[in-house]
Scaffold this motif. Structure first.
Motif, PDB file in Angstrom:
ATOM      1  N   CYS B 166       1.043  -1.178   0.230  1.00 37.51           N
ATOM      2  CA  CYS B 166      -0.226   0.453   0.016  1.00 37.51           C
ATOM      3  C   CYS B 166       1.044   1.388  -0.170  1.00 37.51           C
ATOM      4  O   CYS B 166       0.038   2.265  -1.029  1.00 37.51           O
ATOM      5  CB  CYS B 166      -1.111   0.199   0.851  1.00 37.51           C
ATOM      6  SG  CYS B 166      -2.404  -1.189   0.994  1.00 37.51           S
ATOM      7  N   SER B 167       2.223   1.096   0.927  1.00 38.01           N
ATOM      8  CA  SER B 167       3.325   1.703   1.067  1.00 38.01           C
ATOM      9  C   SER B 167       3.354   2.937  -0.360  1.00 38.01           C
ATOM     10  O   SER B 167       3.441   3.759  -1.153  1.00 38.01           O
ATOM     11  CB  SER B 167       4.026   2.166   1.815  1.00 38.01           C
ATOM     12  OG  SER B 167       3.033   1.771   3.131  1.00 38.01           O
ATOM     13  N   VAL B 168       3.757   1.270  -1.406  1.00 43.75           N
ATOM     14  CA  VAL B 168       4.603   1.554  -2.745  1.00 43.75           C
ATOM     15  C   VAL B 168       3.049   2.409  -3.838  1.00 43.75           C
ATOM     16  O   VAL B 168       3.354   3.652  -4.506  1.00 43.75           O
ATOM     17  CB  VAL B 168       5.077   0.894  -3.434  1.00 43.75           C
ATOM     18  CG1 VAL B 168       5.782   0.784  -4.507  1.00 43.75           C
ATOM     19  CG2 VAL B 168       6.204   0.024  -2.430  1.00 43.75           C
ATOM     20  N   GLY B 169       1.963   1.914  -3.745  1.00 42.75           N
ATOM     21  CA  GLY B 169       1.314   2.148  -4.269  1.00 42.75           C
ATOM     22  C   GLY B 169       0.738   3.295  -4.016  1.00 42.75           C
ATOM     23  O   GLY B 169       0.195   4.175  -5.111  1.00 42.75           O
ATOM     24  N   ILE B 170       0.985   4.313  -2.866  1.00 40.57           N
ATOM     25  CA  ILE B 170       0.174   5.222  -2.492  1.00 40.57           C
ATOM     26  C   ILE B 170       1.158   6.042  -2.936  1.00 40.57           C
ATOM     27  O   ILE B 170       0.662   7.446  -3.291  1.00 40.57           O
ATOM     28  CB  ILE B 170       0.131   4.983  -0.760  1.00 40.57           C
ATOM     29  CG1 ILE B 170      -1.721   4.648  -0.769  1.00 40.57           C
ATOM     30  CG2 ILE B 170      -0.335   7.167  -0.645  1.00 40.57           C
ATOM     31  CD1 ILE B 170      -2.316   5.294  -1.320  1.00 40.57           C
ATOM     32  N   ALA B 171       2.633   5.690  -3.314  1.00 39.73           N
ATOM     33  CA  ALA B 171       3.197   6.751  -3.322  1.00 39.73           C
ATOM     34  C   ALA B 171       3.665   6.838  -4.873  1.00 39.73           C
ATOM     35  O   ALA B 171       3.664   8.114  -5.266  1.00 39.73           O
ATOM     36  CB  ALA B 171       4.845   6.045  -3.439  1.00 39.73           C
TER      37      ALA B 171
END
Lengths: 218, 477
Positions: B166-171
């Protein structure tokens, strides 16, 4: 181009970052990450001075202290405590990963050269900055794809985040300060939670090789 | 007092009480009560937009709410309040089973839930793409603590995947936000703006290339958070490893938040001359997601993974509604899905506590063990698959007919196959769960608490189908 042009520093950051996939040593990669982030902090400070945006100067200081020094030191401490110094790597051998990263640096220039030039009053930011940002994002992705250890995954994410910041710094003028602070806070908290989870993974699995976390499958 | 601050009082108070109180029973009772009070407060604050006397309610420069936002805000608070009310019985039973060895874990769970609710609430009142991103990322950070509740190896694996993916996606959504900001500096707003109202007012003047790139990255980023295929890898793991009340909140509230973020950028794109991108892309991507999820539904081995994939299927349907620029259908689909899915996750939690397994192969004869759970489970499963007379049936029918009107035949065919497959798959799995002979000597607790909230949700699902949804379609928002 003179030494006060922020673009020189962000391109230097992108070039240093391409070396990271070439090393499997955690300590070396943390050093590289510190240098990359410090270069980004210098570029931020120069942009702030060039545009007389003193809030951005504060952001540059926070990047230098928290991200360029604080995060590498805390991850270094983590790797020391967990006694891990080397990533085994996966998917691509390290030299090939580094060369892919360099190729993608070149590709970033082609990808971004048609982007509309940023509207900046006091000179500065051109498409080279955008290319550096996109290249950092690619390098971060390569690092996440080709590494097995949880610490390396966090490093990859941080490089991606640096790339997005560089893109914003060079392609826009005056991103609202509250937003930038919010983004930085989120990233720091994310890294902290990630750091805590690494210790828990070590305790439960006796390794931090996330490629082996495959119990949950359909 | 600023209304956005007023909305933060109850969740913050709940977080303080959870961390400070040494009495678990007190926390379990007070926190959901505060959440129900919060629903009342929000309804009171949002009266002007809910009764139509105002189109939006502006709290400050970057915070406001419109009618769809108000409905979503109420739904999110309702889902969290219901899940946490059920958590009283859930944790009581966990405690009786000797699984709550450290009281701090429960305290952290309650405090994180309160902060998670606060972050989700801000998603609906943010009028600024930057703050919207910060709120969505904050939901990831707070909900990670919920997924990690049981502290075992599987929970750790699920939490790690959830956080990283999720963190990479949200980045990528952050990159999209930066691109949209850059697009506003090319003539529309010289200083640039992330304010959605300002961007909408200058929609025609935004730099097209940067805007389109920005939209694609936002869709990719928030799509990862919503569990759109093939970026959904975190979702089944997180939903199945979190305790039942947390799974219910992740599915019934969090997915809506991510989809709402997609709706905000789509709403902006629709007003520009490049709206083909914001109509065709979500429709096709949504239909593919629904189809992929329904195919995976057929071969599920875990009870909560089954509902997780069913959530992905519904996310696909909602994405299609967003692509059709129909906020009403998007909200109604989300409402029907959330009510039924929360009920299913909560009863699944009861069943897992009683049988001690999540494996579908070992869960049979629930109807014999606990007829009340069995009946409620069957009703909620019917509601979630879109069978009449439940609300989802009307919504899905409307989405399909709207798609046919727009000649989006490929998407319509994919959706019909997906809906049929998921109906068959869920019916077969639920049939096996309810019928047959229980493999283990499972004795369901005759507790009113374990069935009350699922009962209320089933009644809501039925009422939605026979009254609310048809009336809304006759008199749209």
């Amino acid at each position: 181009m003179n030494a006060s042009n922020p673009e020189i520093y962000v391109i230097a950051a992108a070039i240093v970052a391409t070396l990271m996939p070439g090393s499997l040593h955690i300590r070396v990669n943390l050093w590289f990450y510190g240098i990359v982030t410090f270069l980004v902090a210098i570029a931020t400070a120069l942009t702030a001075i060039g545009h007389a945006e003193f809030g951005l100067l504060g952001v540059a200081l926070l990047i230098a202290v928290l991200k360029a020094v604080g995060i590498p030191l805390s991850l270094l401490w983590t790797s020391g405590r967990l006694n891990v110094s080397r990533d085994k790597g996966c998917f691509l051998p390290a030299p090939l990963a580094m060369h892919s990263s360099i190729l993608l640096l070149g590709a970033s220039f082609f990808l971004t050269k048609d982007l509309p030039l940023p509207v900046v009053e006091n000179g500065g930011g051109g498409w080279l900055g955008a290319a550096a940002g996109i290249s950092l994002i690619f390098t971060g992705l390569i690092l996440m794809l080709t590494r097995r250890l949880a610490i390396s995954q966090i490093l990859g994410f941080l490089i991606i985040e640096n790339g997005i910041f560089v893109f914003a710094l060079t392609q826009t003028r005056g991103m609202p300060l509250f937003v930038e602070m919010g983004v930085m806070l989120d990233v720091l908290v994310g890294v902290m939670i990630g750091g805590v989870l690494i210790f828990k993974i070590q305790k439960s699995f006796e390794h931090i090789d996330v490629a082996q976390l495959t119990d949950l499958r359909d | 007092m600023n209304l956005s601050i007023a909305m933060s009082v109850a969740p913050l108070l709940a977080a303080f009480i959870s961390l400070g109180s040494r009495n678990a029973l007190f926390t379990r009772a007070v926190v959901p009560s505060l959440f129900f009070l919060q629903i009342g407060l929000i309804a009171y604050i949002c009266i002007p937009v809910l009764n139509g006397t105002a189109t939006d309610l502006i709290f400050s420069e970057d915070f406001s709410i419109d009618r769809i936002g108000a409905y979503f805000l109420l739904l999110t608070n309702f889902v969290v309040a219901c899940a946490m009310s059920h958590a009283f019985a859930f944790f009581e039973r966990e405690s009786a089973l000797g699984r709550l060895d450290d009281p701090n874990h429960e305290r952290i769970f309650y405090a994180s839930t309160a902060l998670f609710l606060l972050a989700m609430s801000f998603v609906f009142i943010c009028d600024n793409l930057g703050f919207l991103w910060v709120s969505i990322e904050a939901t990831t950070l707070f909900s990670a603590a919920l997924v990690y509740f049981s502290r075992d190896k599987h929970a750790l694996e699920a939490t790690w995947k959830y956080l990283i993916v999720c963190s990479v996606g949200i980045a990528f959504a952050l990159l999209g936000t930066v691109l949209i900001f850059a697009s506003s500096q090319h003539g529309a707003v010289p200083d640039g703006s992330l304010n959605i109202r300002v961007l909408i007012a200058h929609a025609n003047m935004l730099q097209p290339k940067l805007l389109q790139l920005g939209y694609i990255f936002c869709l990719l980023g928030y799509g990862t958070k919503a569990g759109v295929a093939p970026l959904h890898s975190w979702l089944p793991d997180a939903h199945s490893e979190a305790p039942a009340p947390a799974s219910a909140m992740l599915s019934g509230a969090l997915l809506n938040c991510a989809l709402y973020a997609i709706w905000r950028v789509t709403e902006l794109m629709n007003l520009t001359p490049h709206h083909t991108l914001s109509t065709s892309l979500p429709i096709i991507w949504g239909a593919i997601t629904a189809l992929v999820a329904s195919l995976v539904l057929v071969h599920q081995s875990g009870i909560k993974r089954l509902w997780a994939y069913s959530s992905i299927e519904n996310v696909g349907i909602m994405l299609v509604a967003i692509g059709m620029s129909s906020p009403l259908l998007f909200f109604l689909q989300a409402l029907n899905h959330s009510v039924a899915k929360v009920c299913l996750f909560l009863i699944s939690g009861n069943i897992i506590q009683t049988t001690g397994t999540k494996e579908l192969a070992h869960i049979h004869g629930v109807l014999k063990t606990s007829p009340v759970w069995g009946i409620l489970f069957a009703i909620a499963a019917l509601a979630v698959t879109g069978a009449p007379p439940f609300g989802a049936f009307i919504c899905e029918w409307m989405i399909l007919s709207k798609g046919a009107d727009a000649h989006s035949w490929i998407a319509v065919i994919m959706l019909i196959i997906a809906l049929t497959l998921s109906f068959i798959a869920v019916s077969v799995h639920v049939g096996k769960i309810l019928l047959g002979t229980p493999k283990q000597s499972m004795i369901a607790p005759r507790s009113f608490g374990t069935s009350f909230i699922p009962f209320v949700l089933c009644v809501c699902a039925l009422l939605l189908g026979v009254t609310f949804v048809p009336s809304l379609l006759v008199n749209p928002l």
